[in-house]
Design an enzyme around this catalytic site. Sequence first.
Site, PDB file in Angstrom:
ATOM      1  CE1 TYR A 139     -50.656 -43.415  33.089  1.00 23.97           C
ATOM      2  CE2 TYR A 139     -53.002 -43.605  34.097  1.00 23.97           C
ATOM      3  CZ  TYR A 139     -51.879 -43.032  33.456  1.00 23.97           C
ATOM      4  OH  TYR A 139     -52.090 -41.625  32.668  1.00 23.97           O
ATOM      5  CE  LYS A 194     -49.601 -43.021  17.123  1.00 25.40           C
ATOM      6  NZ  LYS A 194     -49.947 -41.846  16.501  1.00 25.40           N
ATOM      7  CG  ASP A 226     -53.073 -39.898  16.821  1.00 19.77           C
ATOM      8  OD1 ASP A 226     -53.711 -41.078  16.673  1.00 19.77           O
ATOM      9  OD2 ASP A 226     -52.090 -39.853  15.729  1.00 19.77           O
ATOM     10  CG  ASP A 250     -56.037 -40.707  33.063  1.00 21.64           C
ATOM     11  OD1 ASP A 250     -56.843 -40.883  33.964  1.00 21.64           O
ATOM     12  OD2 ASP A 250     -54.765 -40.750  33.700  1.00 21.64           O
ATOM     13  CG  ASP A 254     -59.547 -35.907  32.771  1.00 23.48           C
ATOM     14  OD1 ASP A 254     -60.479 -36.908  33.344  1.00 23.48           O
ATOM     15  OD2 ASP A 254     -59.132 -34.859  33.364  1.00 23.48           O
TER      16      ASP A 254
HETATM   17  P1  ATP Z   1     -56.494 -35.955  38.637  1.00 25.29           P
HETATM   18  O1  ATP Z   1     -54.870 -36.009  37.954  1.00 25.29           O
HETATM   19  O2  ATP Z   1     -56.233 -36.578  39.959  1.00 25.29           O
HETATM   20  O3  ATP Z   1     -57.307 -36.707  38.155  1.00 25.29           O
HETATM   21  P2  ATP Z   1     -56.852 -33.072  38.090  1.00 25.29           P
HETATM   22  O4  ATP Z   1     -55.251 -32.285  37.656  1.00 25.29           O
HETATM   23  O5  ATP Z   1     -57.872 -33.663  36.172  1.00 25.29           O
HETATM   24  O6  ATP Z   1     -56.679 -35.030  38.715  1.00 25.29           O
HETATM   25  P3  ATP Z   1     -58.679 -32.252  38.966  1.00 25.29           P
HETATM   26  O7  ATP Z   1     -59.059 -32.884  39.952  1.00 25.29           O
HETATM   27  O8  ATP Z   1     -59.764 -33.751  38.272  1.00 25.29           O
HETATM   28  O9  ATP Z   1     -58.040 -32.561  37.950  1.00 25.29           O
HETATM   29  O10 ATP Z   1     -59.961 -31.485  37.776  1.00 25.29           O
HETATM   30  C1  ATP Z   1     -59.684 -30.043  37.791  1.00 25.29           C
HETATM   31  C2  ATP Z   1     -60.740 -29.245  37.390  1.00 25.29           C
HETATM   32  O11 ATP Z   1     -61.885 -29.530  36.597  1.00 25.29           O
HETATM   33  C3  ATP Z   1     -60.753 -28.633  38.771  1.00 25.29           C
HETATM   34  O12 ATP Z   1     -59.499 -28.069  39.173  1.00 25.29           O
HETATM   35  C4  ATP Z   1     -62.089 -28.331  38.848  1.00 25.29           C
HETATM   36  O13 ATP Z   1     -61.953 -27.023  38.512  1.00 25.29           O
HETATM   37  C5  ATP Z   1     -62.646 -29.418  37.736  1.00 25.29           C
HETATM   38  N1  ATP Z   1     -63.268 -30.008  39.269  1.00 25.29           N
HETATM   39  C6  ATP Z   1     -62.862 -31.272  39.226  1.00 25.29           C
HETATM   40  N2  ATP Z   1     -64.305 -31.759  39.660  1.00 25.29           N
HETATM   41  C7  ATP Z   1     -64.848 -31.388  39.973  1.00 25.29           C
HETATM   42  C8  ATP Z   1     -66.256 -31.050  40.457  1.00 25.29           C
HETATM   43  N3  ATP Z   1     -66.314 -32.353  40.593  1.00 25.29           N
HETATM   44  N4  ATP Z   1     -67.093 -29.587  40.762  1.00 25.29           N
HETATM   45  C9  ATP Z   1     -66.651 -29.520  39.674  1.00 25.29           C
HETATM   46  N5  ATP Z   1     -65.725 -28.721  39.461  1.00 25.29           N
HETATM   47  C10 ATP Z   1     -64.213 -30.175  39.154  1.00 25.29           C
END
Ligand code: ATP
Length: 364
Positions: A139, A194, A226, A250, A254
């Site tokens: 990044y 990696k 991975d 990052d 998730d």
């Molecule tokens: P970024 O790349 O900016 O981190 P992203 O593409 O990972 O964003 P997010 O907006 O973080 O996407 O969230 C993905 C999905 O997870 C959302 O569309 C929503 O449905 C769910 N989500 C994320 N945060 C929350 C929250 N605080 N409460 C409920 N649902 C959430």
Amino acid sequence: MKDSYEIAVVHGDGIGPEICAVSIEVLKAALGPDLLCFAEYPAGASHFLKTGESLPEETRHACAQADAILHGAAGLPGVVHPDGTEVGVDFSLRTRFELDLFANIRPIRLYEGVESALSRAKPGSIDYVIVRENSEGLYAARGAGSLLRGDVAVDTLVQTRAGIERIVHKAFRLAQASNGAPEDGVRRVTCCDKANVLRSYAFFRSVFDEVAQNYPDIETEYAIVDAMSMYMVLRPEHYNVIVTENMFGDILSDLAAATIGGLGMAPSGEVGEENGLFQPSHGSAPDIAGKGIANPYGMVLSAASMLDWLADRHSDPRLSQAAERIRQVSVGALAGGCLNSDLGGSASTTEVARQLCDSLAEPA
Ligand code: ATP
């Protein structure tokens, strides 16, 4: 210790303002109205749509001067720069680089009352920290990659000795201060990279090994990224502290969030030597914005991390006590079934806020 602390608040887009408002309410309920002074500043995709600017100079300056920065989330689909990258991430990314917020600390903990996507996971069996390098890696190329004749695109992955050393030291110190992994109580740092494919990651690993010599009390191990994504699903109880490059951190964050109830449960803090920015791991979730159902726990727990960081910097026990109290009432609310729809419950964002504030009003 200071008489009061200046907090720069950047609400952002989507659910950002909704969850930010909850965290401020909770902070005030925990500390009273005067110890933290909140000042709001604009940034993000909505502001860009209104003004053509995603990060105003005044916001940059205020964030640099503040004692800490509290941020909801930023970004809206389709609001992009001419090169296709999202406008909304300007705030976080520029602030990280400009204020040198090199360590992104992301605690991953499964609380009682929250169902994991992993059927075997029990509360307390997942409890580790992802330490994501936040100022280098892939990044670092943001805004500087090249696109050649519409045919070839290049972004450069950057790893420096100084950058790796400081993030690895951070990881070991966190491990030292921890209770170890849930599986066996062993304090351990896992180097996730990696190294088998790219020189930059092999370098990361070799510097990790050098730094590890300073911490003979901490177990070390390696995991290729991975395989790591598999282990985090199959054996999350094994982990204590995981240190990794920016983009890997990052992505793995998730995945980790999914194991503890989802993105709404994942707090995050980005800290350097002088500044700290606290926002949840998730983005602006535009699909649920304005519906009153956003889960604010990740944001509230990020605000508690902010208090810990400030408490440490300013030797102020009032702040660390409030952080602990906010965590306690959050744990209590979750265990008591105060859950938003992403956790399988029906509580609204404001109902969670009310529950947390009511609990904070009770004697500890
Ligand atoms: P970024 O790349 O900016 O981190 P992203 O593409 O990972 O964003 P997010 O907006 O973080 O996407 O969230 C993905 C999905 O997870 C959302 O569309 C929503 O449905 C769910 N989500 C994320 N945060 C929350 C929250 N605080 N409460 C409920 N649902 C959430």
